[in-house]
Design an enzyme around this catalytic site. Structure first.
Site, PDB file in Angstrom:
ATOM      1  N   SER A 154      -1.567 -23.095 -36.525  1.00  0.00           N
ATOM      2  CA  SER A 154      -2.311 -22.202 -37.403  1.00  0.00           C
ATOM      3  C   SER A 154      -3.512 -22.914 -38.045  1.00  0.00           C
ATOM      4  O   SER A 154      -4.327 -23.489 -37.333  1.00  0.00           O
ATOM      5  CB  SER A 154      -1.358 -21.620 -38.437  1.00  0.00           C
ATOM      6  OG  SER A 154      -1.855 -20.413 -38.899  1.00  0.00           O
ATOM      7  N   LYS A 177      -6.285 -25.392 -36.141  1.00  0.00           N
ATOM      8  CA  LYS A 177      -7.746 -25.551 -36.266  1.00  0.00           C
ATOM      9  C   LYS A 177      -8.034 -27.026 -36.532  1.00  0.00           C
ATOM     10  O   LYS A 177      -8.949 -27.638 -35.973  1.00  0.00           O
ATOM     11  CB  LYS A 177      -8.296 -24.727 -37.443  1.00  0.00           C
ATOM     12  CG  LYS A 177      -7.857 -23.249 -37.479  1.00  0.00           C
ATOM     13  CD  LYS A 177      -8.413 -22.519 -38.719  1.00  0.00           C
ATOM     14  CE  LYS A 177      -7.595 -21.334 -39.207  1.00  0.00           C
ATOM     15  NZ  LYS A 177      -7.404 -20.197 -38.343  1.00  0.00           N
ATOM     16  N   TRP A 203      -3.583 -11.333 -34.941  1.00  0.00           N
ATOM     17  CA  TRP A 203      -4.525 -11.812 -35.968  1.00  0.00           C
ATOM     18  C   TRP A 203      -5.318 -13.027 -35.453  1.00  0.00           C
ATOM     19  O   TRP A 203      -6.478 -13.233 -35.795  1.00  0.00           O
ATOM     20  CB  TRP A 203      -3.706 -12.161 -37.217  1.00  0.00           C
ATOM     21  CG  TRP A 203      -4.428 -12.594 -38.446  1.00  0.00           C
ATOM     22  CD1 TRP A 203      -4.304 -13.792 -39.082  1.00  0.00           C
ATOM     23  CD2 TRP A 203      -5.350 -11.837 -39.239  1.00  0.00           C
ATOM     24  NE1 TRP A 203      -5.080 -13.829 -40.202  1.00  0.00           N
ATOM     25  CE2 TRP A 203      -5.741 -12.637 -40.317  1.00  0.00           C
ATOM     26  CE3 TRP A 203      -5.899 -10.547 -39.106  1.00  0.00           C
ATOM     27  CZ2 TRP A 203      -6.649 -12.212 -41.287  1.00  0.00           C
ATOM     28  CZ3 TRP A 203      -6.800 -10.115 -40.081  1.00  0.00           C
ATOM     29  CH2 TRP A 203      -7.161 -10.942 -41.149  1.00  0.00           C
ATOM     30  N   HIS A 217       3.728 -15.452 -34.912  1.00  0.00           N
ATOM     31  CA  HIS A 217       3.020 -16.613 -35.458  1.00  0.00           C
ATOM     32  C   HIS A 217       4.030 -17.650 -35.950  1.00  0.00           C
ATOM     33  O   HIS A 217       4.569 -17.517 -37.051  1.00  0.00           O
ATOM     34  CB  HIS A 217       2.153 -16.092 -36.611  1.00  0.00           C
ATOM     35  CG  HIS A 217       1.197 -17.086 -37.165  1.00  0.00           C
ATOM     36  ND1 HIS A 217       0.070 -17.475 -36.494  1.00  0.00           N
ATOM     37  CD2 HIS A 217       1.185 -17.762 -38.339  1.00  0.00           C
ATOM     38  CE1 HIS A 217      -0.608 -18.332 -37.238  1.00  0.00           C
ATOM     39  NE2 HIS A 217       0.060 -18.535 -38.366  1.00  0.00           N
TER      40      HIS A 217
HETATM   41  C1  GTR Z   1      -3.639 -17.033 -42.313  1.00  0.00           C
HETATM   42  C2  GTR Z   1      -5.052 -17.255 -41.872  1.00  0.00           C
HETATM   43  C3  GTR Z   1      -5.093 -17.817 -40.482  1.00  0.00           C
HETATM   44  C4  GTR Z   1      -4.086 -18.923 -40.272  1.00  0.00           C
HETATM   45  C5  GTR Z   1      -2.802 -18.738 -41.051  1.00  0.00           C
HETATM   46  C6  GTR Z   1      -1.938 -19.988 -41.221  1.00  0.00           C
HETATM   47  O1  GTR Z   1      -3.548 -16.484 -43.567  1.00  0.00           O
HETATM   48  O2  GTR Z   1      -5.715 -16.033 -41.929  1.00  0.00           O
HETATM   49  O3  GTR Z   1      -6.406 -18.243 -40.177  1.00  0.00           O
HETATM   50  O4  GTR Z   1      -4.640 -20.140 -40.573  1.00  0.00           O
HETATM   51  O5  GTR Z   1      -3.013 -18.286 -42.318  1.00  0.00           O
HETATM   52  O6  GTR Z   1      -2.432 -21.100 -41.367  1.00  0.00           O
HETATM   53  O7  GTR Z   1      -0.719 -19.803 -41.273  1.00  0.00           O
END
Ligand code: GTR
Length: 414
Positions: free
Chosen positions: A252, A256, A343, A393
């Protein structure tokens, strides 16, 4: 709708391919003057530094140089972890030249062997103690996001944090396959909330009178990636680690981070991003799921201030995220999506890998061995690889199995 003045959080999110705008991607193999990049030499000497510079100035921000000297303290060490089957090391790495400055606490588990160990380096969200119930792991001391269920109260870890994220960390399985695991809490580097960069690592590098990073200087993602570099400084000089076989992996926002760490620090032998999405592996120009405007609004501290110019204006950005993956070439890179994580735009993540592929090929190695997006749970484990898993996720044991299968081939050469 996309050019509306609605607050970002009220705008409609694109979840339909038919609504993805038409766009043209910048070609990573076309130089600033329009000339085609036709050799590895021109790529390495000109185009790669040029593109990295654009990501620094327009997206993540420029990070400072490493401290002159590596200073660390081994705070705990045992060769009797997990009933004597593994070694455990806990190391406090000084992040600046100031001995009273911030430290990054790295936890290492290594299989028992006399040979240097290929190792996954992965930042964690809730402190080292969250990854495993092992009572010897030191509790995190840094600010944590409140989470009663995980055991964080008043931004401090309680005993309940132990093993709270263990589902994502199949440590014994990793060790059994011959890999080590190095992890550290990302909040040791910079706490993940917007405070205009008053806490964390940033202030230690301000020029006199400076109060926050300049528009082209490092945000939090770049800071976390820089911290991974400091962990690498330590791993490099440890005889227990095969430092030419360190794989940086992240999930997540930390996916990045792993991509930016791999792009900027060639010591990482391979890079794995899991569900990294916007500002990670996903193409920004698609605006699918999380958009640049949305991410800059929810998380103003993640990227640099210049990046806000591209809110609803992605086409003006001189780079897109396939070029981030291209910066990792020719090193192995595995992009991992999840079917339910729309997402993060799985298709946009696939396309990034696909459009980075010509750079791998120019450098004389295999690119992505798939023209079309593979089916769910049909991993494409080429040197530049892509997989979409069923489910949401998250990081699951099956993900780690795939990371290790990928690393067996492309890092260990098995
Ligand atoms: C979310 C965000 C994503 C991702 C995620 C995470 O809220 O929108 O870009 O980074 O968090 O890190 O779990």
């Amino acid at each position: 709708a996309m050019s509306s003045n609605l607050p970002a959080q009220q705008e409609k999110v694109i979840y339909d391919e038919a609504e993805v705008p038409e766009f043209t991607l910048p070609d990573p193999l076309v130089a600033e003057d329009g000339a085609k990049v036709e050799s590895a030499q021109v790529w390495n000497e000109k185009q790669r530094p040029y593109l990295q510079g654009l990501f620094e100035s327009e997206v993540y921000g420029k990070s400072p140089a490493a401290p002159e000297k590596i200073e660390y303290k081994v705070t705990e060490s045992s060769d009797e972890a997990f009933d004597g089957t593994a070694r455990r090391r806990q190391v406090a790495i000084q992040l600046t030249d100031d001995p009273d400055g911030p430290v990054l606490n790295v936890l290492l588990y290594l299989p028992k062997t006399d040979k240097p160990v290929p190792t996954f380096m992965t930042l964690n969200f809730y402190g080292n103690a969250s990854i495993h119930p092992d009572p010897a792991i030191e509790l995190p001391q840094s600010w944590l996001r409140n989470n009663k269920e995980k055991g964080v109260e008043d931004h401090k870890a309680t005993e309940k944090i132990r093993g709270a994220s263990k589902q994502r960390w199949p440590v014994e399985m990793i060790l059994e396959k011959g890999y080590g695991l190095a992890t550290a809490y990302y909040g040791d580097i910079d706490p993940d909330f917007d405070d205009n960069f008053q806490n964390g690592i940033h202030p230690y590098f301000y020029a006199q009178g400076q109060e926050k990073p300049k528009p082209d200087e490092w945000g939090s993602v770049a800071a976390w990636a820089w911290g991974l570099g400091r962990a690498m400084d330590y791993l490099e000089q440890s005889p227990e680690i095969a430092s030419d076989k360190v794989i940086v992996m992240g999930h997540s926002r930390l996916g990045k981070t792993s991509l930016w760490a791999g792009a900027t620090d060639p010591r990482f032998a391979a890079v794995i991003s899991n569900n990294s999405g916007c500002g990670g592996a996903a193409l920004s120009r698609r605006r699918f799921g999380e958009s640049v405007k949305r991410i800059n609004t929810s998380f103003p501290h993640w990227f640099n201030d210049n990046f806000t110019q591209y809110n609803h204006n992605e086409d003006a950005c001189p780079v897109d995220q396939h070029e981030l993956i291209a910066l990792i070439a020719p090193r192995p890179c595995l992009v991992c999506s999840a079917e339910g994580d729309r997402w993060a735009d799985p298709r946009g993540e696939f396309l990034s890998a696909k459009y980075a592929s010509p750079v791998y090929e120019l450098l004389g190695v295999e690119g992505l061995k798939a023209d079309d997006m593979p089916a769910v749970d049909q991993p494409v484990l080429s040197r530049l690889g892509y997989v979409i898993r069923a489910g949401g996720h998250d990081v699951k044991p099956i993900d780690w199995q795939r990371y290790m299968e990928f690393a067996d081939t492309h890092v260990l050469g098995k």
